[in-house]
Design an enzyme around this catalytic site. Structure first.
Site, PDB file in Angstrom:
ATOM      1  N   CYS A 107     -11.065  12.960  -6.249  1.00 22.27           N
ATOM      2  CA  CYS A 107     -11.456  13.567  -7.517  1.00 22.27           C
ATOM      3  C   CYS A 107     -10.226  14.241  -8.129  1.00 22.27           C
ATOM      4  O   CYS A 107      -9.573  15.047  -7.458  1.00 22.27           O
ATOM      5  CB  CYS A 107     -12.560  14.584  -7.282  1.00 22.27           C
ATOM      6  SG  CYS A 107     -13.011  15.509  -8.766  1.00 22.27           S
ATOM      7  N   CYS A 133     -11.100  18.296  -8.201  1.00 27.86           N
ATOM      8  CA  CYS A 133     -11.236  19.166  -7.027  1.00 27.86           C
ATOM      9  C   CYS A 133     -10.655  18.551  -5.755  1.00 27.86           C
ATOM     10  O   CYS A 133     -10.745  19.144  -4.687  1.00 27.86           O
ATOM     11  CB  CYS A 133     -12.701  19.550  -6.812  1.00 27.86           C
ATOM     12  SG  CYS A 133     -13.714  18.214  -6.140  1.00 27.86           S
ATOM     13  N   CYS A 192     -18.950  13.815  -9.385  1.00 23.76           N
ATOM     14  CA  CYS A 192     -18.427  14.339  -8.124  1.00 23.76           C
ATOM     15  C   CYS A 192     -19.400  15.387  -7.586  1.00 23.76           C
ATOM     16  O   CYS A 192     -19.778  16.311  -8.305  1.00 23.76           O
ATOM     17  CB  CYS A 192     -17.063  14.964  -8.368  1.00 23.76           C
ATOM     18  SG  CYS A 192     -16.403  15.859  -6.952  1.00 23.76           S
ATOM     19  N   CYS A 244     -17.607  19.128  -7.593  1.00 24.35           N
ATOM     20  CA  CYS A 244     -17.324  19.935  -8.780  1.00 24.35           C
ATOM     21  C   CYS A 244     -18.097  19.491 -10.013  1.00 24.35           C
ATOM     22  O   CYS A 244     -17.998  20.130 -11.056  1.00 24.35           O
ATOM     23  CB  CYS A 244     -15.827  19.927  -9.068  1.00 24.35           C
ATOM     24  SG  CYS A 244     -15.210  18.363  -9.695  1.00 24.35           S
ATOM     25  N   CYS A 296     -18.800   1.926 -11.312  1.00 24.47           N
ATOM     26  CA  CYS A 296     -17.838   1.643 -12.373  1.00 24.47           C
ATOM     27  C   CYS A 296     -17.207   2.982 -12.761  1.00 24.47           C
ATOM     28  O   CYS A 296     -17.828   3.804 -13.420  1.00 24.47           O
ATOM     29  CB  CYS A 296     -18.596   1.022 -13.550  1.00 24.47           C
ATOM     30  SG  CYS A 296     -17.553   0.508 -14.903  1.00 24.47           S
TER      31      CYS A 296
HETATM   32 ZN   LIG Z   1     -14.598  16.922  -7.960  1.00 22.52          ZN
END
Ligand SMILES: [Zn+2]
Length: 142
Positions: A47, A50, A96, A99, A119
């Protein structure tokens, strides 16, 4: 990790305009413009907000869609899906788990064994290549 999430101010300062727009404002990068569409190296996609490990190159495949595509997230709870009814469509938004950053959407036209196609925008990801150095980095200098 959940207690130590980057602030909006920090993200604005650290991310590119495109990364901020995609992850924080549910934007979508233009097809075939992302950095990781044709990325084939072994490694982990994290990510960009984060740093949580989200996807692995082992489950990345070429869907021809113009966005990085995966048939499985790295761990079942690394990402979560939310029903997205915007733009006159019912889609499953992928965010995610750590976060809440917007990552992309998941569709059910992917390859087996999952039949899923995650995707994902390149702008939401930070790729960390697996290098041979990692295996020698044990602090043993003898
Ligand atoms: Zn994240």
């Amino acid at each position: 990790m959940k207690d130590d999430l980057p602030s909006d101010e920090e993200l604005r300062a650290r991310l590119s305009e495109e990364q901020y727009r995609v992850t924080q404002q549910k934007g979508t990068e233009r097809a075939f413009t992302g950095a990781y569409v044709d990325q084939k190296a072994d490694g982990t996609y994290r990510c960009v907000c984060c740093n949580a490990a989200l996807f692995s190159s082992a489950q990345k495949y070429d869907s021809g869609s113009g966005w990085p595509s995966f048939w499985l997230p790295l761990a079942g709870d690394a990402v979560k899906t939310i029903v997205d009814a915007s733009h006159g469509m019912i889609r499953q938004e992928v965010v995610c788990s750590g976060c809440g950053a917007h990552l992309g959407h998941v569709f059910d036209d992917g390859p087996q064994p999952t039949g899923l196609r995650y995707c994902i925008n390149s702008a939401s990801l930070d790729f960390a290549a697996e290098t041979q150095d990692n295996f020698d980095d044990k602090g043993d200098s003898q």
